[in-house]
Scaffold this active site. Sequence first.
Site, PDB file in Angstrom:
ATOM      1  N   LYS A 131       0.835  -1.205   0.000  1.00 43.48           N
ATOM      2  CA  LYS A 131       0.000   0.000   0.000  1.00 43.48           C
ATOM      3  C   LYS A 131       0.873   1.260   0.000  1.00 43.48           C
ATOM      4  O   LYS A 131       0.676   2.173  -0.802  1.00 43.48           O
ATOM      5  CB  LYS A 131      -0.932   0.021   1.219  1.00 43.48           C
ATOM      6  CG  LYS A 131      -1.931   1.154   1.169  1.00 43.48           C
ATOM      7  CD  LYS A 131      -2.396   1.594   2.523  1.00 43.48           C
ATOM      8  CE  LYS A 131      -1.429   2.567   3.143  1.00 43.48           C
ATOM      9  NZ  LYS A 131      -1.850   3.083   4.440  1.00 43.48           N
ATOM     10  N   ASP A 141      -6.160   0.036   0.877  1.00 46.71           N
ATOM     11  CA  ASP A 141      -6.086   0.005   2.341  1.00 46.71           C
ATOM     12  C   ASP A 141      -7.363  -0.635   2.875  1.00 46.71           C
ATOM     13  O   ASP A 141      -8.178  -1.151   2.111  1.00 46.71           O
ATOM     14  CB  ASP A 141      -5.854   1.419   2.908  1.00 46.71           C
ATOM     15  CG  ASP A 141      -7.084   2.304   2.763  1.00 46.71           C
ATOM     16  OD1 ASP A 141      -8.076   1.878   2.112  1.00 46.71           O
ATOM     17  OD2 ASP A 141      -7.072   3.417   3.311  1.00 46.71           O
TER      18      ASP A 141
END
Length: 214
Positions: free
Chosen positions: A125, A143
């Site tokens: 991420k 996320d």
Amino acid sequence: MLNGGRKVQDVNTIFRLLSAQHPNAGSELEFNDAFQLLVATVLSAQSTDKRVNQVTRVLFRSFSTSALLHTANAREIEKIIRPVGLHKNKARSLTEIARIIEDEYGGTVPSKMEDLLRLPGVGRKTANVVLGHGLKLHAFPVDRHVLRVCNRIGLSEHTKAHSIELELTSVLDPNSWLQMSDSLIIHGRRICKPRPHCGKCRLTLCCRYFDEQA
Ligand code: SF4
């Protein structure tokens, strides 16, 4: 057909609706370049963007580049970043990241996913955030908000971030990846929260969760 049973056209419709609901979606972290964004994103683990911005405003006064952070005293960094939590681990990661970038990449944040993933404290991420927002490359950060919203809408059944990234990037135009991710993140933070505010949402006509509640 996607894993969640959606057609490619549905994904594009959802992208348009999300973009209309969140026309200004983007990173809420403050930064001037890819290195500062990398630092801010590492600091944001289990913290809030607001708190990270408060900390980086102080941190970047003295340590705004990898060259400066590389030579920093770890204790001093720990003290500055304490409010974001996990300060000892994060300080260690940041000074090591700065060292690697200085020693192995000539002071430039690497622009390949595999190189970013070598850096301590950097997962997929964070790497995608840096690639997309810091280096203006095609990237799709996933996320917990993206995961939750995608599962609820029925965009994907996957529960692993990387699987959702692969699935959605296989059908979306690469020029839309970052905007889709940003919109999903903001949607998850403001509207499709753990307790969703469906009354404020523009996606009710194409949301599986909403359908099932009706
Ligand atoms: S309709 Fe409700 S559950 Fe569906 S995306 Fe909107 S807020 Fe989330």
